[in-house]
Each structure stands twice: as structure tokens, then as C-alpha cells.
Motif scaffolding. Structure first.
Motif, short mmCIF file in Angstrom:
data_model
loop_
_atom_site.label_atom_id
_atom_site.label_comp_id
_atom_site.label_asym_id
_atom_site.label_seq_id
_atom_site.Cartn_x
_atom_site.Cartn_y
_atom_site.Cartn_z
N GLY A 41 -27.13 23.00 -5.79
CA GLY A 41 -27.67 24.31 -5.09
C GLY A 41 -28.42 23.61 -4.26
N LYS A 42 -28.72 22.17 -4.18
CA LYS A 42 -29.41 21.67 -2.69
C LYS A 42 -28.71 21.06 -1.44
N ILE A 43 -29.14 21.33 -0.45
CA ILE A 43 -28.57 20.94 1.46
C ILE A 43 -29.02 19.96 1.71
N MET A 44 -28.50 19.41 2.04
CA MET A 44 -29.09 18.08 3.23
C MET A 44 -28.22 18.21 4.41
N GLY A 45 -29.54 18.16 5.37
CA GLY A 45 -29.14 18.07 7.06
C GLY A 45 -28.66 17.12 7.49
N THR A 46 -27.78 16.92 7.90
CA THR A 46 -27.98 15.57 9.32
C THR A 46 -27.46 15.68 10.19
N LEU A 47 -28.57 15.10 11.01
CA LEU A 47 -29.03 15.81 12.85
C LEU A 47 -28.65 14.02 13.05
N THR A 86 -34.83 22.07 22.77
CA THR A 86 -35.93 21.13 22.67
C THR A 86 -35.48 20.85 21.12
N LEU A 87 -36.09 19.29 20.60
CA LEU A 87 -35.54 18.73 19.42
C LEU A 87 -36.55 19.26 17.80
N VAL A 88 -38.43 19.83 18.94
CA VAL A 88 -38.51 20.82 17.59
C VAL A 88 -38.53 22.00 17.29
N ASP A 89 -37.34 22.73 18.14
CA ASP A 89 -36.57 23.83 18.29
C ASP A 89 -35.65 23.93 16.68
N THR A 90 -34.87 23.06 17.05
CA THR A 90 -33.55 22.10 16.31
C THR A 90 -33.95 21.97 15.10
N ILE A 91 -35.35 21.24 14.76
CA ILE A 91 -35.65 20.95 13.59
C ILE A 91 -36.68 22.10 13.27
N THR A 93 -35.48 25.39 13.20
CA THR A 93 -34.50 25.78 12.71
C THR A 93 -33.53 25.75 11.14
N VAL A 94 -33.43 24.07 11.93
CA VAL A 94 -32.75 23.89 10.38
C VAL A 94 -33.19 23.34 9.43
N CYS A 95 -34.35 23.48 9.18
CA CYS A 95 -35.68 23.47 8.52
C CYS A 95 -35.02 24.88 7.08
N HIS A 96 -35.52 25.80 8.31
CA HIS A 96 -34.16 27.53 7.73
C HIS A 96 -33.07 27.46 6.62
N TYR A 97 -32.53 25.93 6.99
CA TYR A 97 -31.08 25.79 6.82
C TYR A 97 -31.20 25.38 5.04
#
Ligand code: CP
Length: 311
Positions: A41-47, A86-91, A93-97
Motif C-alpha cells: 500500500g506504500k508508494i515510492m517516487g523516484t525523481l 521549479t524543483l520545489v513545485d515538482t516536490i 506536487t509529487v508529495c501528493h502521489y
């Protein structure tokens, strides 16, 4: 407690916290099936804004082996960074996913900036020539598995000590264990940066500086070879002049201890001759394998799902 902590620099974790990750890694090596569902049930994002083979794939393998899932990108030209995001906008956003973000970026300090807007744990998978703390965890586990302990060792660091972020993080980490002595082997142009020399001196860490590997190879318990980092040179001519300065060969190893452990974060270009791969002292492909277990342990710790750990 490591739950919900970010990892930007190995010094974000105390020695006790690092030891707890190494302990859990060892349990996972012994009995991986005990941990195969703890991240359900956990998801890891790799950027990954910069290329990687080992770090990205070992993180992804680690999460899949824990029963979790993975999303992300390995080529930022397919992301909205190309549209100017920007990097902080990407971060943000991805925190929600995701429940956890692993990020590699070419700019020093990018991970520190990203964590200011990260509402899930952010793991630095390398920020320019600065830090690479999960490689350091991998290196520590490899040394512990091969030497049996992390203290009282003579550690040779050879090659590009200026741009090699893995070297900087490893010195900081191994310098916290008593009795370790560092032998820094590099051409003058690729010596440790001033801030790292200052760190060694201010911490009273024992070290010496050499230009020739042959002069000291017989003293070493661990030899950490590094690649000359073409991507961080400003000048191609300087890279070409320095890239073959150290090549570890079977002939040079005749002078080394029988129980030397040869490490390399990889990728290698030609700084270790392929004939050395068959020497039992060559541990660098084992090291790449340990990277999976140490990242499994790190993921479990920061997500707070490490209850199978009896530590
Ligand atoms: N050691 C390391 O960071 O390798 P990659 O660049 O392939 O991830």
C-alpha cells in the motif's frame, strides 16, 4: 526514531541510527521473506534528474521486495521541468502521489532545497558533487559484512577525491567510528576540497596524503577506488590528462594484504582492470548488491514499517 525523517547528508542520522539501519539490513539479508509485505500500500517516487543505474534500480528493487510500489522518472526531459517548473513545485506536487521521494539532481544543495517543501520523507540520491548518503550506507554495510567491524581500519581512498561525493560522505561516516585512519591518494589537482580537509582537521580524524597508490597499498584494510568524474570537469583536456592516473591491476595487488577489501561505488571506467574482478578481495559487485538491502532497511525505517526488526 527515523520515521518520517529526511536523509540529505549522512550526518542527518546519528551513529546509533546508522547502526540500526545496518542491523536491519543484516536481518533482511538473512531472511528477506520476513519483510516481503511490510510496504504493502506504500508508494515510492523516484525523481532522477541525472543518470543512474545502481541507485535508482536498487531503490526500486528494494521497494518492490518490500511489497510496495514505485513511480517516477529516470529522464527529466520527460517531466514538466522542461517547461520551466521549479524543483520545489515538482516536490510539492509529487508529495501528493507518494509516501516517500528519492531524488537525484545535478545541483549541489538541491536536496536541501527540496526538503523544505517535502511533506513526505525525502532521500537524497546524490546532489551534484555534494552528498550521496545512501551510497555511504551501502559502503558501510559492505565494510561491515566483509571486515566484520567499522572501527580500527586503515582506509585508502584513491582517485578523484575532489569531485567524488561518495568519498566525502564515506569519510564523514567512517570518521565517526574510533580508530579509523584515512590514506588519501590522488593527484594534486583532485585532492579533497578545502571544506573536507577542514572537516578532517577539526574533528581530529587521523589521515595522510599521498600521490602514489603503490607506496601505501600494503597498509590498507579497505581500498576505495573512484572514477574521475568527467561530468564535473570544466575542461576536457584536464579530464583526459587525469583520467588514467590510477589503474588498479593484479600486479599492484601482489603487495596488498590478503584480506584487503576493494570497494568502488561504480560505475567504473577503467580505474580497476577487469582482471581484478576475479580476485576474492574485489567486493564492488557485492557492494552493488548490498545496496538493495540497505535501501530496504532505510525505506522501512523512514516509513515506520520496521516492526519486524527485533533491534
Ligand atoms: N554508485 C552510484 O551512485 O551508481 P549510479 O550512478 O549508477 O546510481
Amino acid at each position: 526514531m527515523l520515521t518520517q525523517k529526511h536523509l540529505i547528508d549522512i550526518f542527518d542520522f546519528s551513529t546509533e541510527e546508522v547502526d540500526s539501519i545496518l542491523h536491519l539490513s543484516q536481518l533482511m539479508i538473512k531472511s528477506p521473506s520476513d519483510f516481503s509485505t511490510i510496504c504493502n500500500g506504500k508508494i515510492m517516487g523516484t525523481l532522477f534528474f541525472e543518470p543512474s543505474t545502481r541507485t535508482r534500480l536498487s531503490f526500486e528493487s528494494a521497494m518492490l521486495r518490500l511489497g510496495g510500489q514505485v513511480l517516477g522518472f529516470s529522464d527529466s526531459s520527460n517531466s514538466s521541468a522542461t517547461k520551466g517548473e521549479t524543483l520545489v513545485d515538482t516536490i510539492q506536487t509529487v508529495c501528493h502521489y507518494t509516501d516517500l521521494i528519492v531524488m537525484r539532481h545535478p545541483n549541489e544543495g538541491s536536496a536541501t532545497l527540496a526538503k523544505t517543501k517535502a511533506s513526505v520523507p525525502l532521500i537524497n540520491a546524490g546532489d551534484g558533487g555534494h552528498h550521496h548518503p545512501t551510497q555511504t550506507l551501502t559502503d558501510l554495510l559492505t565494510i561491515q559484512q566483509t571486515k566484520g567491524h567499522l572501527d580500527g581500519l586503515t582506509i585508502g581512498l584513491c582517485g578523484d577525491l575532489k569531485f567524488g561525493r561518495t568519498v566525502h560522505s564515506l569519510i564523514r561516516a567512517m570518521g565517526r567510528y574510533p580508530g579509523n585512519h584515512f590514506i588519501l591518494i590522488s593527484p594534486r589537482e583532485l585532492q579533497l576540497p578545502d571544506y573536507m580537509m577542514h572537516f578532517l582537521n577539526s574533528q581530529g580524524i587521523s589521515y595522510e596524503v599521498h600521490e602514489e597508490l603503490e607506496a601505501v597499498i600494503d597498509q590498507l584494510d579497505v581500498l576505495y577506488m573512484t572514477r574521475v568524474q568527467r561530468e564535473r570537469f570544466f575542461n576536457e583536456a584536464d579530464y583526459v590528462r587525469l583520467k588514467d592516473h590510477y589503474i588498479l591491476t593484479a600486479d599492484k595487488l601482489t603487495q596488498a594484504k590478503e584480506d584487503l577489501a576493494i570497494l568502488h561505488p561504480l560505475p567504473r571506467v577503467n580505474e580497476i582492470s577487469v582482471e581484478v574482478d576475479d580476485d576474492p578481495r574485489a567486493k564492488y559487485f557485492d557492494q552493488a548488491g548490498y545496496g538493495v538491502f540497505v535501501r530496504m532497511a532505510l525505506i522501512a525505517k523512514v516509513l515506520g514499517v520496521d516492526s519486524n526488526d527485533a533491534h
